[in-house]
Design a protein around this motif. Structure first.
Motif, PDB file in Angstrom:
ATOM      1  N   LYS A 171       0.859  -1.181   0.000  1.00 55.87           N
ATOM      2  CA  LYS A 171       0.000   0.000   0.000  1.00 55.87           C
ATOM      3  C   LYS A 171       0.900   1.238   0.000  1.00 55.87           C
ATOM      4  CE  LYS A 171      -4.055  -1.454   2.603  1.00 55.87           C
ATOM      5  NZ  LYS A 171      -4.819  -1.035   3.784  1.00 55.87           N
TER       6      LYS A 171
ATOM      7  N   LEU B   2       1.399   5.495  -0.343  1.00 57.60           N
ATOM      8  CA  LEU B   2       0.792   6.806  -0.146  1.00 57.60           C
ATOM      9  C   LEU B   2       1.600   7.824  -0.934  1.00 57.60           C
ATOM     10  CD1 LEU B   2      -1.082   8.614   1.744  1.00 57.60           C
ATOM     11  CD2 LEU B   2       0.946   8.849   3.130  1.00 57.60           C
TER      12      LEU B   2
ATOM     13  N   GLU C  22      -2.472  -0.921  -3.820  1.00 58.72           N
ATOM     14  CA  GLU C  22      -3.326   0.261  -3.739  1.00 58.72           C
ATOM     15  C   GLU C  22      -2.469   1.506  -3.533  1.00 58.72           C
ATOM     16  OE1 GLU C  22      -6.585   0.056  -0.905  1.00 58.72           O
ATOM     17  OE2 GLU C  22      -7.588   1.676  -1.988  1.00 58.72           O
TER      18      GLU C  22
ATOM     19  N   PHE D 164      -2.858   5.556  -2.415  1.00 55.82           N
ATOM     20  CA  PHE D 164      -3.672   6.658  -1.905  1.00 55.82           C
ATOM     21  C   PHE D 164      -2.978   7.961  -2.262  1.00 55.82           C
ATOM     22  CE2 PHE D 164      -4.493   3.088   0.914  1.00 55.82           C
ATOM     23  CZ  PHE D 164      -5.883   3.086   0.988  1.00 55.82           C
TER      24      PHE D 164
ATOM     25  N   THR E 197      -6.719   6.104  -5.043  1.00 56.92           N
ATOM     26  CA  THR E 197      -7.789   6.507  -4.123  1.00 56.92           C
ATOM     27  C   THR E 197      -7.429   7.877  -3.567  1.00 56.92           C
ATOM     28  OG1 THR E 197      -8.040   4.195  -3.542  1.00 56.92           O
ATOM     29  CG2 THR E 197      -9.099   5.811  -2.086  1.00 56.92           C
TER      30      THR E 197
ATOM     31  N   ILE F 121      -7.954  11.360  -1.385  1.00 59.71           N
ATOM     32  CA  ILE F 121      -8.576  11.827  -0.140  1.00 59.71           C
ATOM     33  C   ILE F 121      -8.540  13.355  -0.171  1.00 59.71           C
ATOM     34  CG2 ILE F 121      -8.574  11.642   2.391  1.00 59.71           C
ATOM     35  CD1 ILE F 121      -8.701   8.879   1.077  1.00 59.71           C
TER      36      ILE F 121
ATOM     37  N   PHE G 201      -3.526   9.209   8.869  1.00 55.69           N
ATOM     38  CA  PHE G 201      -4.072   8.394   7.776  1.00 55.69           C
ATOM     39  C   PHE G 201      -3.110   7.246   7.428  1.00 55.69           C
ATOM     40  CE2 PHE G 201      -4.513   7.133   3.383  1.00 55.69           C
ATOM     41  CZ  PHE G 201      -5.882   7.056   3.197  1.00 55.69           C
TER      42      PHE G 201
ATOM     43  N   SER H  81      -0.848   5.804   9.260  1.00 54.09           N
ATOM     44  CA  SER H  81      -0.798   4.781  10.319  1.00 54.09           C
ATOM     45  C   SER H  81      -2.053   3.918  10.284  1.00 54.09           C
ATOM     46  CB  SER H  81      -0.696   5.438  11.692  1.00 54.09           C
ATOM     47  OG  SER H  81       0.460   6.197  11.775  1.00 54.09           O
ATOM     48  N   GLU H  82      -3.204   4.577  10.226  1.00 53.69           N
ATOM     49  CA  GLU H  82      -4.471   3.837  10.262  1.00 53.69           C
ATOM     50  C   GLU H  82      -4.631   2.904   9.066  1.00 53.69           C
ATOM     51  OE1 GLU H  82      -7.056   7.135  12.780  1.00 53.69           O
ATOM     52  OE2 GLU H  82      -7.555   6.764  10.688  1.00 53.69           O
ATOM     53  N   ASN H  83      -4.094   3.312   7.928  1.00 54.19           N
ATOM     54  CA  ASN H  83      -4.265   2.512   6.713  1.00 54.19           C
ATOM     55  C   ASN H  83      -3.088   1.585   6.436  1.00 54.19           C
ATOM     56  OD1 ASN H  83      -6.919   3.389   5.256  1.00 54.19           O
ATOM     57  ND2 ASN H  83      -6.008   5.248   6.122  1.00 54.19           N
ATOM     58  N   LYS H  84      -2.194   1.472   7.418  1.00 58.47           N
ATOM     59  CA  LYS H  84      -1.056   0.551   7.314  1.00 58.47           C
ATOM     60  C   LYS H  84      -0.294   0.720   5.996  1.00 58.47           C
ATOM     61  CE  LYS H  84      -2.554  -2.740  10.707  1.00 58.47           C
ATOM     62  NZ  LYS H  84      -3.568  -1.836  11.260  1.00 58.47           N
ATOM     63  N   ILE H  85       0.088   1.955   5.738  1.00 56.83           N
ATOM     64  CA  ILE H  85       0.835   2.269   4.521  1.00 56.83           C
ATOM     65  C   ILE H  85       2.239   1.663   4.608  1.00 56.83           C
ATOM     66  CG2 ILE H  85       1.896   4.189   3.261  1.00 56.83           C
ATOM     67  CD1 ILE H  85      -1.173   3.956   2.856  1.00 56.83           C
TER      68      ILE H  85
END
Ligand code: AMP
Ligand code: GLY
Length: 422
Positions: free
Chosen positions: A2, A4, A27, A29, A42, A44, A58, A60-64
């Motif tokens: 993932k 970012l 994915e 972001f 995706t 934001i 974001f 951390s929460e989305n385990k990037i």
């Protein structure tokens, strides 16, 4: 993986499309991204590129697994430091190193201290001293605000009067806010300009293919300075001999200087060069990929971008192949009438599907499934071909097929480069 990507312009769209070529990428972001990028990542929109706390939360929460911080402001604000502090590996310099773009006084003093060729200069934190200096300074001269100023903090003054006015607007009227508390006044240089982006892990520096930006808004370099109206790569003025000289006198010395200052630079270091009659000199450093240089440089990269970026992060760049195609690329920017001063937004864009892979969207938003313009620079169209001439033709042919009200673009992107080739 993932990924970012921080940012939301044409440069970020180009980086994202290139990262997607790697099969391990599941994915991507984009924070904030834009309506055009939304086809490839995706987005934001609520999280702006300078909202460091929200970006870190974001991530951390989305385990990037890996983050690419693309624009100058978050880099200068320490976005990479903040992400690394929560264990997320990043591409981009930390705050200490990003100062190479964040402060022109810093970068000029660095070049002076380490003998890196650049325009002669003086720095000022006192307006009256700057005005006094201008009484006898050679004209034309160049006045630069110290800090970031959206690329507008550089005034080429053709007269003493204009130079003084620039100083007053920066230091007294605070046209660029605190960015004008300190200023640089420097020698006016002449010669072709070349942009050289490089990958560096602080040990090795690998220049990417050279490019040429077109900064003025109008054909034949008329009108105001912009963020860039088009690019070509490679830059024909940048011969192998000049590349060798730049490596020896500029690129390696800069990496070494940053190390010696305890500010190891890891990421993309951009060298804005002028090929003067006295040899290549540094006009500016940027701590990031250039926009719209990236839109011609990355499409010519044959190696996997994510692999190269991770090698920068892991400091293994010397063991990693970074290969560029021997083709040519041209990117034409389509902007909204009135850019770079004032322009309307919200015009519906039509882009034929077959062109989409070559379009890098800079300013657009989605509304009820429609793509609407949402910025001054709206998009860039890149073509790659065996010759520069064909790349330019192909890029303009695609531009003709894209429509939105109030669109304008330069008609002479690459003309200078073509003339230099001949
Ligand atoms: P910058 O924002 O530093 O990229 O500067 C914008 C543009 O101003 C550069 O691309 C050059 O075309 C021009 N410029 C900056 N410094 C000088 C200089 N010392 N002499 C001549 N032109 C300059
Ligand atoms: N194209 C110039 C820049 O990115 O600053």
């Amino acid at each position: 993986m993932k990924i970012l990507v921080v940012g939301g312009g044409g440069r970020e769209h180009t980086i994202i499309k290139k990262l997607k070529e790697n099969k391990s990428v599941e994915e991507i972001f984009a924070l904030p991204g834009n309506g055009g990028i939304a086809k490839d990542a995706t987005c934001i929109p609520e999280i702006g590129a300078t909202n460091i706390d929200a970006i870190v939360k974001f991530a951390s929460e989305n385990k990037i697994d890996y983050a690419v911080v693309a624009p100058d402001d978050p880099l200068v604000l320490g976005c990479v430091d903040a992400l690394e502090a929560v264990g997320i590996p990043c591409f981009g310099p930390n705050k200490k190193a990003a100062i190479i773009e964040g402060s022109k006084v810093f970068s000029k003093d660095l070049m002076k201290k380490y003998g890196i060729p650049t325009a002669a200069y003086e720095t000022f934190n006192d307006m009256n001293k700057a005005l006094e200096y201008l009484e006898t300074a050679p004209i034309p001269t160049v006045v630069k605000a110290d800090g970031l100023a959206l690329g507008k903090g550089v005034i080429i003054a053709e007269t003493r009067e204009a130079a003084k006015n620039a100083v007053i607007s920066m230091m007294q009227d605070k046209q660029f806010g605190a960015s004008g508390d300190n200023i640089v006044i420097e020698e006016f240089l002449t010669g072709p300009e070349v942009s050289v982006l490089s990958f560096t892990d602080g040990k090795t520096v690998v220049p990417m293919i050279s490019s040429m930006d077109h900064k003025r808004a109008g054909d034949n370099d008329t009108g105001l300075n912009t963020g860039g109206m088009g690019t070509v790569a490679p830059n024909p003025y940048y011969t192998e001999e000049i590349a060798k000289e730049c490596m020896e006198k500029i690129f390696i010395p800069t990496i070494n200087a940053m190390n010696a200052e305890g500010r190891t630079f890891k990421g993309c270091l951009y060298f804005g060069l002028m090929l003067t009659p006295d040899g290549p000199k540094v006009i500016e450093y940027n701590c990031r990929f250039g926009d719209p240089e990236t839109q011609v440089v990355l499409p010519l990269l044959e190696s996997d971008l994510l692999t190269v970026m991770q090698a920068v992060t892991n400091e293994t760049l010397s063991d990693t192949e970074v290969k560029f195609s021997s083709k040519n690329a041209a990117c034409v920017i389509m902007a909204s009438k009135g850019y770079p001063v004032s322009y309307e937004k919200g015009f519906e864009m039509t882009i034929p599907d077959e062109i989409l892979p070559n379009v890098y969207v800079a300013g657009a938003k989605l509304s009820d499934g429609k793509l609407l313009t949402n910025g001054g620079r709206v998009l860039g169209v890149t073509a790659v071909a065996d010759t520069l001439e064909d790349a330019i033709k192909a890029s303009y042919a695609m531009v003709e097929k894209i429509h939105f009200d109030n669109a304008f673009y330069r008609h002479d992107i690459g003309a200078k480069a073509l003339a230099a080739n001949k």
